[in-house]
Design an enzyme around this catalytic site. Structure first.
Site, PDB file in Angstrom:
ATOM      1  CG  ASP A  34      92.330  75.785  79.216  1.00 37.32           C
ATOM      2  OD1 ASP A  34      91.196  76.184  79.558  1.00 37.32           O
ATOM      3  OD2 ASP A  34      93.383  76.372  79.544  1.00 37.32           O
ATOM      4  CD  GLU A  57      90.447  80.046  83.482  1.00 36.65           C
ATOM      5  OE1 GLU A  57      90.121  80.757  84.439  1.00 36.65           O
ATOM      6  OE2 GLU A  57      91.168  79.021  83.632  1.00 36.65           O
ATOM      7  CG  ASP A  86      86.546  77.720  86.575  1.00 32.63           C
ATOM      8  OD1 ASP A  86      86.782  76.572  87.005  1.00 32.63           O
ATOM      9  OD2 ASP A  86      87.407  78.429  86.009  1.00 32.63           O
TER      10      ASP A  86
HETATM   11 ZN   LIG Z   1      89.195  77.032  86.029  1.00 33.79          ZN
END
Ligand SMILES: [Zn+2]
Length: 443
Positions: A113, A208, A231
Site C-alpha cells: 500500500d 502498513e 523499507d
Molecule cells: Zn514504508
C-alpha cells in the site's frame, strides 16, 4: 617517509589487495541482469492507497490488483506456491538449492500500500538519467521542486538515474522500491543456481501505512527464523531500533456551576486542560526533540466545564523512560491543579509497542549478516534507529525478528518522493548476499 605519489600507489595496491582478498564471494553486480527498474516503473502505476477509515482487510480492495500482478510474475518465474490470500497478503517460497538441510528459513518483506496522506492515483514516474545535481522541477506542478539543499542525500546520486513522480501524486517508492527489489532478487535466485541458499520466504503485506500491516499475517505459514523488511531510506542503512510506545489518557474532573453565579466555585476542566498543555516543555515535545530523545505528545483533546480528556502518545527508545515521561505528565497536572482544589486528574497509560532491539539482541547474527551483506555489495553499512514503529517491530514481538534494510526510498509520503535505480540495484545485491551468507555460515 612516502611521498604523495608513493603513498597513492601504495593505497591503490592496498585497495586492490583488499578487494581481491575479500573477493571469495560472488560479485552479483557482474552476473545480474537487473529487472528492478522495469518492475518498479510498472508497480508504481497501480494505485494501492490504503484507507484508515475502512474496517475491512485489506482496507482498499484495489491493493489486491498489485497483489495479483506480483503473484502472476512469481508464478511465471517458476515459484509455484505464490498466492494471494483473502486478506490481500502475498506469500511465496524460493525453494532451497543447497545440500545443507539446516539453513534457517529467511523471509523478505515489503508492503504493497501507499500512504493516505498523498494521492496515489495516476502516478506517472519520470526517470532523470545521469542526475547532475540540478534542482528537479516536476512538470505537472512546477511549484513542486526537488532541491538538492532540501534533499542532501541527492548529493550521493550524481551520475545515477533518479526516479520521481510528475508533481500531482506521490511516487510510491515507499514501498514499491522494496517490492521491486525483492521480486528482482527472486528472479536472480531462480536464474542463478550457482548462488547457494536455504529456503527463502517472500511476504508482501497490505495496509502498513495505516498501522495494520501485520494484523492478519499468518506467522506459522511464513515459518521463518528471521525476516528483513526492505523499507528503509539511504543505501547502506539498516535499522535495528524503533521507538517503544505507550498511549496515555489524562482524565480531568472539574467543578461545574452556573456561569452567572460561579465566582469562587467553578473549576473549569477545559481551563485545567489548557494549563497542562501550555506547560508541556519543548524539550519533551516532538517539535523539540530528535535522535535518541523521547517525547510526550498530546494528539487529541475533548472537554466541557465538568470534565475533559487529553490523549497523549509517549515515545522513547528506552522502555524505562516511558514511565518517567508518564510521571512528567502527572507532575505537570499536579502543579496546574494546585489552583483548582476541587478538581482531580488521573493518567491512564496503555502499552502500544516496544523497541524491537530487545528481540534482535537475542539473535545478533540477523543484524550482523545484514551488515555483512551490505558490505559485500560495496556499501558502507550503518546501523540506525527509527523514530517510530514498523511492521518489523511488531513481527519481532510476534516471534519473527525483523530489522529494516534500506530500499533507497526518500521523501516518503510526499509529491517529492524519489529513488535511484542504482540504489535499488544495490538493495537487490544486498538481498542476494544475505541469502548466500545464511547458507555459507550454516555448518
Ligand atoms: Zn514504508
Amino acid at each position: 617517509m612516502l611521498n604523495v605519489d608513493q603513498y597513492l600507489q601504495f593505497w591503490e595496491l592496498f585497495q586492490k589487495y583488499k578487494i581481491y582478498s575479500n573477493n571469495t564471494y560472488m560479485n552479483f553486480n557482474s552476473i545480474a541482469k537487473f529487472t528492478v527498474k522495469d518492475r518498479f516503473l510498472k508497480y508504481v502505476t497501480i494505485d494501492t492507497q490504503s484507507d484508515p477509515a475502512s474496517d475491512t482487510t485489506p482496507s482498499t480492495e484495489k491493493q489486491k490488483n498489485l497483489g495479483h500482478l506480483l503473484v502472476t510474475e512469481l508464478l511465471a518465474m517458476g515459484i509455484n506456491d505464490a498466492h494471494l490470500d483473502e486478506f490481500g497478503y502475498v506469500y511465496a517460497t524460493v525453494p532451497a538449492n543447497t545440500g545443507k538441510n539446516n539453513v534457517p528459513v529467511i523471509c523478505f518483506c515489503s508492503h504493497m500500500d501507499t500512504a493516505p496522506d498523498c494521492s496515489g492515483t495516476g502516478v506517472k514516474p519520470i526517470v532523470h538519467k545521469n542526475y547532475q545535481g540540478v534542482d528537479i522541477v516536476l512538470p505537472d506542478d512546477p511549484s513542486e521542486i526537488i532541491r538538492l539543499k532540501d534533499h542532501p542525500d541527492l548529493q550521493n546520486q550524481l551520475g545515477n538515474d533518479v526516479i520521481t513522480a510528475s508533481g500531482n501524486t506521490l511516487l510510491g517508492a515507499d514501498n514499491k522500491a522494496g517490492l521491486a527489489e525483492i521480486m528482482d532478487a527472486c528472479y536472480q535466485l531462480v536464474n542463478h543456481p550457482e548462488i547457494k541458499h536455504g529456503k527463502i520466504r517472500i511476504l508482501f503485506t497490505p495496509d502498513e501505512e495505516i498501522g495494520r500491516g501485520v494484523d492478519k499475517v499468518d506467522i506459522k505459514k511464513v515459518g521463518a527464523y528471521a525476516a528483513y523488511t526492505m523499507d528503509g531510506e539511504s543505501a547502506g542503512n539498516m535499522e535495528n531500533e524503533t521507538f517503544s510506545a505507550d498511549g496515555a489518557k489524562l482524565v480531568i474532573k472539574g467543578v461545574s456551576s452556573h456561569p452567572g453565579f460561579a465566582k469562587g466555585k467553578m473549576e473549569s476542566a477545559i481551563k485545567i486542560a489548557g494549563g497542562i498543555i501550555a506547560a508541556l516543555p519543548l524539550s519533551l515535545s516532538p517539535e523539540g526533540t530528535e535522535g535518541m530523545e523521547g517525547f510526550v505528545h498530546p494528539v487529541a483533546i475533548e472537554g466541557h466545564v465538568e470534565s475533559a480528556t487529553i490523549d497523549f502518545i509517549i515515545r522513547d527508545f528506552d522502555d524505562a523512560r516511558l514511565a518517567e515521561h508518564a510521571n512528567a505528565i502527572r507532575n505537570l497536572a499536579d502543579t496546574v491543579k494546585q489552583k483548582y482544589p476541587g478538581s482531580s486528574c488521573e493518567l491512564q497509560v496503555k502499552p502500544q509497542y516496544r523497541n524491537m532491539r530487545s528481540v534482535l539482541d537475542e539473535h545478533p547474527q540477523i543484524v550482523e549478516y545484514g551488515m555483512e551483506a551490505m558490505e559485500r555489495a560495496g556499501l558502507q553499512p550503518k546501523l540506525c534507529s527509527i523514530r517510530g514503529g514498523t511492521d518489523g517491530s511488531r513481527l519481532s514481538f510476534m516471534g519473527l525478528p525483523c530489522p529494516n534494510i534500506f530500499a533507497g526510498e526518500h521523501a516518503f509520503h510526499s509529491r517529492q518522493e524519489w529513488v535511484s535505480v542504482q540504489d535499488m540495484q544495490k538493495a537487490v545485491e544486498t538481498i542476494l548476499h544475505l541469502c548466500a551468507i545464511w547458507e555459507e555460515k550454516t555448518l
